[in-house]
Write a protein that holds these residues in place. Structure first.
Motif, PDB file in Angstrom:
ATOM      1  N   GLY A  32       0.787  -1.299  -0.143  1.00 38.53           N
ATOM      2  CA  GLY A  32       0.127  -0.028  -0.410  1.00 38.53           C
ATOM      3  C   GLY A  32       0.972   1.251  -0.035  1.00 38.53           C
ATOM      4  N   HIS A  33       0.071   2.497  -0.074  1.00 36.06           N
ATOM      5  CA  HIS A  33       0.758   3.697   0.061  1.00 36.06           C
ATOM      6  C   HIS A  33       1.655   4.054   1.268  1.00 36.06           C
ATOM      7  CE1 HIS A  33      -2.616   4.901   2.323  1.00 36.06           C
ATOM      8  NE2 HIS A  33      -2.001   6.395   2.355  1.00 36.06           N
ATOM      9  N   ARG A 169     -11.226  -5.899  -0.357  1.00 34.53           N
ATOM     10  CA  ARG A 169     -10.447  -6.429  -1.645  1.00 34.53           C
ATOM     11  C   ARG A 169     -11.538  -6.547  -2.591  1.00 34.53           C
ATOM     12  NH1 ARG A 169      -7.471  -5.587   1.978  1.00 34.53           N
ATOM     13  NH2 ARG A 169      -5.986  -6.978   3.134  1.00 34.53           N
ATOM     14  N   LEU A 181      -6.983  -4.877  -6.010  1.00 32.26           N
ATOM     15  CA  LEU A 181      -6.820  -3.580  -5.253  1.00 32.26           C
ATOM     16  C   LEU A 181      -7.128  -3.711  -3.838  1.00 32.26           C
ATOM     17  CD1 LEU A 181      -8.561  -0.989  -7.516  1.00 32.26           C
ATOM     18  CD2 LEU A 181      -6.063  -1.492  -7.425  1.00 32.26           C
ATOM     19  N   SER A 183      -7.760  -2.036   0.400  1.00 31.57           N
ATOM     20  CA  SER A 183      -7.714  -1.132   1.351  1.00 31.57           C
ATOM     21  C   SER A 183      -8.026  -1.467   2.697  1.00 31.57           C
ATOM     22  CB  SER A 183      -8.865  -0.091   0.628  1.00 31.57           C
ATOM     23  OG  SER A 183     -10.028  -0.341   1.061  1.00 31.57           O
ATOM     24  N   ASN A 184      -7.033  -0.971   3.567  1.00 26.62           N
ATOM     25  CA  ASN A 184      -7.217  -1.294   5.085  1.00 26.62           C
ATOM     26  C   ASN A 184      -7.482  -0.189   5.865  1.00 26.62           C
ATOM     27  OD1 ASN A 184      -6.327  -3.913   4.312  1.00 26.62           O
ATOM     28  ND2 ASN A 184      -4.443  -3.697   5.057  1.00 26.62           N
ATOM     29  N   PHE A 185      -8.501  -0.270   6.777  1.00 27.74           N
ATOM     30  CA  PHE A 185      -8.820   1.095   7.529  1.00 27.74           C
ATOM     31  C   PHE A 185      -8.686   0.555   9.137  1.00 27.74           C
ATOM     32  CE2 PHE A 185     -10.913   1.691   3.483  1.00 27.74           C
ATOM     33  CZ  PHE A 185     -10.390   2.960   3.063  1.00 27.74           C
ATOM     34  N   LYS A 196      -4.994   4.382   7.418  1.00 30.65           N
ATOM     35  CA  LYS A 196      -5.460   3.660   6.129  1.00 30.65           C
ATOM     36  C   LYS A 196      -4.381   3.217   5.392  1.00 30.65           C
ATOM     37  CE  LYS A 196      -6.083   8.119   3.859  1.00 30.65           C
ATOM     38  NZ  LYS A 196      -7.097   9.062   3.147  1.00 30.65           N
ATOM     39  N   ASN A 197      -4.689   2.297   4.390  1.00 30.57           N
ATOM     40  CA  ASN A 197      -3.673   1.922   3.832  1.00 30.57           C
ATOM     41  C   ASN A 197      -4.121   1.358   2.305  1.00 30.57           C
ATOM     42  OD1 ASN A 197      -0.600   1.371   3.037  1.00 30.57           O
ATOM     43  ND2 ASN A 197      -1.126  -1.049   3.705  1.00 30.57           N
ATOM     44  N   ILE A 198      -3.650   1.906   1.300  1.00 27.67           N
ATOM     45  CA  ILE A 198      -4.571   1.580  -0.110  1.00 27.67           C
ATOM     46  C   ILE A 198      -3.458   1.171  -1.170  1.00 27.67           C
ATOM     47  CG2 ILE A 198      -5.970   2.715  -2.016  1.00 27.67           C
ATOM     48  CD1 ILE A 198      -7.002   4.567   0.178  1.00 27.67           C
TER      49      ILE A 198
END
Length: 206
Positions: A32-33, A169, A181, A183-185, A196-198
């Motif tokens: 992620g970013h 996911r 793709l 995303s984790n929140f 957050k992690n995208i």
């Protein structure tokens, strides 16, 4: 004290490798970013009703260790029926050891599954924990499926909402591999701290 629980966690995890025919292993990696995340589920079927599960998650930032997240849970699950399961678990997560007991309702079909659980967790006090997961894998063509998965977990106690997380996911599935793709929140201390992690994920079902 922490070393004791880490040792117990490692012992249970190692015991899951006794019989490969009854063993399943699903690693999931997110780039992620903000950070990279490694998560896995290991299941070991003891008999028709009893199952051991190890869920491990490490979320590590690229440049510093200030916001690292870890979660290790070992669970003994007993199936009351095809849809109802009772669970007892112990493990470690920020900020230390925890114990849980909960009941789970689960429905599984070839292209979708749904699970809801509710119970109590003890970690420096008791909290009510609920979780919901949903997975959908519709066929796009013969050897290609879409992949959608969402997981949400929340804890409630006398102070409010001490901990929550949501994983999403979206991608494709080809045989045993999934990618796309992610995303984790994460929420801590009644939402006073959020992460957050995208990015992209890859998952494989062994």
């Amino acid at each position: 004290m922490k070393a004791k629980y880490v040792a117990m966690t490692a012992l249970v995890s190692a015991s899951l490798n006794l019989n490969a025919q009854k063993l399943s292993y699903s690693p999931d990696l997110v780039l992620g970013h903000r950070s990279y995340t490694y998560m896995h589920n290991i299941n070991y079927q003891l008999n028709d009703r009893l199952k051991l599960n190890n869920l491990t998650l490490f979320d590590t930032e690229y440049t510093r260790d200030k916001e690292n997240i870890f979660f290790i849970r070992n669970t003994l699950a007993y199936s009351l029926s095809k849809k109802l399961i009772v669970n007892a678990a112990f493990g470690m997560k920020n900020p230390g050891a925890f114990f849980s007991a909960y009941i789970q309702y689960k429905v599984a079909h070839p292209t979708y599954s749904f699970s809801y659980s509710i119970g109590t967790t003890y970690q420096k006090g008791f909290s009510l924990e609920q979780s919901v997961s949903f997975e959908y894998t519709p066929y796009v063509k013969e050897n290609l499926q879409g992949y959608f998965n969402v997981l949400a977990i929340g804890n409630l106690d006398h102070s409010g909402y001490p901990r929550g997380l949501q994983f999403l996911r979206l991608g494709v599935k080809q045989d045993k591999i999934m990618y796309g793709l992610a995303s984790n929140f994460d929420q801590f201390n009644n939402g006073k701290k959020t992460l957050k992690n995208i990015g992209a994920f890859v998952k494989y079902n062994f």
